[in-house]
Design an enzyme around this catalytic site. Sequence first.
Site, PDB file in Angstrom:
ATOM      1  N   PHE A 189      23.352  13.539   0.234  1.00  0.00           N
ATOM      2  CA  PHE A 189      24.988  13.453   0.335  1.00  0.00           C
ATOM      3  C   PHE A 189      25.369  14.939   0.858  1.00  0.00           C
ATOM      4  O   PHE A 189      24.744  15.883   0.549  1.00  0.00           O
ATOM      5  CB  PHE A 189      25.373  13.403  -1.306  1.00  0.00           C
ATOM      6  N   VAL A 213      32.187  21.517   1.972  1.00  0.00           N
ATOM      7  CA  VAL A 213      32.587  22.028   0.482  1.00  0.00           C
ATOM      8  C   VAL A 213      33.603  23.005   0.614  1.00  0.00           C
ATOM      9  O   VAL A 213      34.003  23.234  -0.548  1.00  0.00           O
ATOM     10  CB  VAL A 213      31.277  22.125  -0.692  1.00  0.00           C
ATOM     11  N   MET A 271      28.668  16.999   2.490  1.00  0.00           N
ATOM     12  CA  MET A 271      30.017  17.373   2.238  1.00  0.00           C
ATOM     13  C   MET A 271      30.329  18.723   2.678  1.00  0.00           C
ATOM     14  O   MET A 271      29.741  19.652   2.325  1.00  0.00           O
ATOM     15  CB  MET A 271      30.471  16.954   0.911  1.00  0.00           C
ATOM     16  N   HIS A 317      19.755  18.570   6.020  1.00  0.00           N
ATOM     17  CA  HIS A 317      20.752  19.194   5.316  1.00  0.00           C
ATOM     18  C   HIS A 317      20.002  18.940   3.766  1.00  0.00           C
ATOM     19  O   HIS A 317      19.400  18.155   3.323  1.00  0.00           O
ATOM     20  CB  HIS A 317      22.016  18.353   4.996  1.00  0.00           C
ATOM     21  N   PRO A 318      20.322  20.085   2.919  1.00  0.00           N
ATOM     22  CA  PRO A 318      19.956  19.961   1.669  1.00  0.00           C
ATOM     23  C   PRO A 318      20.736  19.323   0.809  1.00  0.00           C
ATOM     24  O   PRO A 318      21.894  18.908   1.032  1.00  0.00           O
ATOM     25  CB  PRO A 318      19.809  21.645   1.270  1.00  0.00           C
ATOM     26  N   GLU A 328      28.022  28.383   1.590  1.00  0.00           N
ATOM     27  CA  GLU A 328      28.881  27.255   1.566  1.00  0.00           C
ATOM     28  C   GLU A 328      28.818  26.745  -0.011  1.00  0.00           C
ATOM     29  O   GLU A 328      29.891  26.202  -0.500  1.00  0.00           O
ATOM     30  CB  GLU A 328      28.495  26.198   2.787  1.00  0.00           C
ATOM     31  N   GLN A 329      27.472  26.447  -0.491  1.00  0.00           N
ATOM     32  CA  GLN A 329      27.439  25.775  -1.883  1.00  0.00           C
ATOM     33  C   GLN A 329      28.031  26.875  -3.049  1.00  0.00           C
ATOM     34  O   GLN A 329      28.779  26.436  -3.764  1.00  0.00           O
ATOM     35  CB  GLN A 329      26.041  25.791  -2.009  1.00  0.00           C
ATOM     36  N   SER A 385      24.016  27.622   4.428  1.00  0.00           N
ATOM     37  CA  SER A 385      24.324  26.595   2.980  1.00  0.00           C
ATOM     38  C   SER A 385      24.322  27.314   1.905  1.00  0.00           C
ATOM     39  O   SER A 385      25.091  26.986   0.971  1.00  0.00           O
ATOM     40  CB  SER A 385      22.800  25.703   3.056  1.00  0.00           C
TER      41      SER A 385
END
Length: 481
Positions: free
Chosen positions: A433, A437, A435, A381-382, A401-402, A398
Site C-alpha cells: 500500500f 502521507v 500513499m 516502497h516499504p 514521511e512516515q 521514507s
Amino acid sequence: MTAFPPNYYPRDMIGYGANPPDPQWPDGAHVAVQFVLNYEEGGENCILHGDKASEAFLSEITGAQPWPGLRHWSMESIYEYGARAGFWRIRRTFEEAGIKPTVYGVATALSRGPEQVAAMQESGWEIASHGLKWIDYKEYGIDAEHADMEEAIAIHEAVTGAKPSGWYTGRCSVNSVDMVARKGIFDWCSDTYDDDLPYWYDAHMADDDGEPLLIIPYTLDNNDMRFAITAGYDHGEPFFQYLRDAFDALYEEGERGAPKMMNVGLHCRIVGRPGRIGALKRFIEYVKARDHVWVPTRSEIAAHWRKVHPYATRAHPSRMAKDAFIARYGGVFEHSPWIAEGAWEAGLGPANDTAPGLHAALARVFRSASAEARLGVLNAHPDLAGKLAAAKRLTAESTSEQASAGLDSLTDAEKAAFTGLNSSYIAKFGFPFIMAVKGRSKDDILAAFRRRVEHDRETEFTTACTEVEKIALLRLKAMLP
C-alpha cells in the site's frame, strides 16, 4: 565553452513562472517605462564601410534588397535623415519631457556623429554599445565576432570617453550573449526579448567559474520598427494606441502587486519623421499624466536590480554530469535510479531545474515504462508502519514521511490495524500500500487503506502509481525551488 550534458536543451521556457519577483521599483512605482534610442545611422551595411552590400533593413523602402558591391544612394540618404533631422527632433521631444533615454549606439555610427554624441552627453543620456556595425552576426564565427566586440569597445571609449556599461548587439548570433557575459565588463545586456523583468543569466558559467550577467530584456513589439515592416503601422495613431495598451496592461498588473518593466524602442530615421513624432509625444504625455511610474535609464534599472535582487546561486539539475545527477536524484522514485538515468539520457534543460520541471521529466520515464518495471517501483516502497519501519531500515525520505503522519508513534491497536491491512493488501494486489502521507493524519491514512483494499487490481495499480508520483514531487519540492 561550458560543457553541458550531450542532450542538454538550453532554452529556458519557465523564467519566473507564475510567481515573478516584486521588483520594488523606487517610490512604489507600478511600472518602469524605459525608452531606448537606437543610433545606427552611419553604422549600417554600406560598401563604404567595407561591407559586401548595401543595407536592406528598417527603412522606408518596402521590400528592399541588398545591392552586392554597389552603393544604394536612396538607402544611404534614408539613414542620413535619421542623423541629420530625426535625431534632433527626438532629442527636443525628450528634453521637453525631462526624460533621459538610453542610447544603443553603434560604435562606427557614433564615430561619424560627433555633434549627436556631444548632444547626448550634454543631455545626460546613457550611451550603451550597439556593437561595431549595424550588421547581422548570425553566421559570424566566434573569433570574428569577438574581434568586432573588442573594436566596438575601443571606438566607444575613444568617442565617448568611457567604456560602455551596457550592450545590445541586435542582429546577434547564438554566441553573442555568452560572449558579452564572458567579457566581464558590462553591467547589463539586452539581447533577449523573453521577459518583462530583468533576470540573471549564468549559462556561460561552468563549475561556478565566471560572473553572472544581468539581462534587461528588450522589445520588438513596443518598437517603432513596425513602421518599416509589412506587419506594421502606416501612421502614428496605431503606434500610440499599442504603446498605451501595453502601458495600461502593465500598470494594472503593478496595481495588483506584480510590477513590471516596459521597453519602448525607437530609431532616429523612423519615429524621427514628422508624421510619427506626434505618436511618441502623445505617449510620453500619457505616461507623465499617471502617478507611480518610474522612467529610468537601463543602467538605473541595473543598479536597482543588483541592490534589490542580487544574484543568488541555485541548483541546475539539467547541467549535472550523469553520475552526479543519478546520485542526487536517483532516490526520488524509491530505490529506482533507472528513472533518473532515463530522464538524464532523454535530455534536460532549464525547464527541468525546478521541482515541477524535474518531476515532469522523471514521471515521463516512469509512465513510459512497462507495467512490470512500474510494478518493480511499487515493490521498492516499504509498507506503511510495517516491519522495515519497526527495524529502522527505511530510507531517510521514507522515515521522515512516515514520521510526519505520526506512523512512528502508533498505539498497539493502530499497529495491529496497519499490520492486518498490509497483509490483506499485499495478498490481494501483489505490491505494498502506497500513499503520499504528508499532511495526512493516521485516521486519514487508515480510512484510505480500508477503502482502497476493496478496489480491483487495475484500479489500485493506477492509484498506487499516482501516489508514487505524488511522493516523488514532494521529495523534489524539498530539494529544489
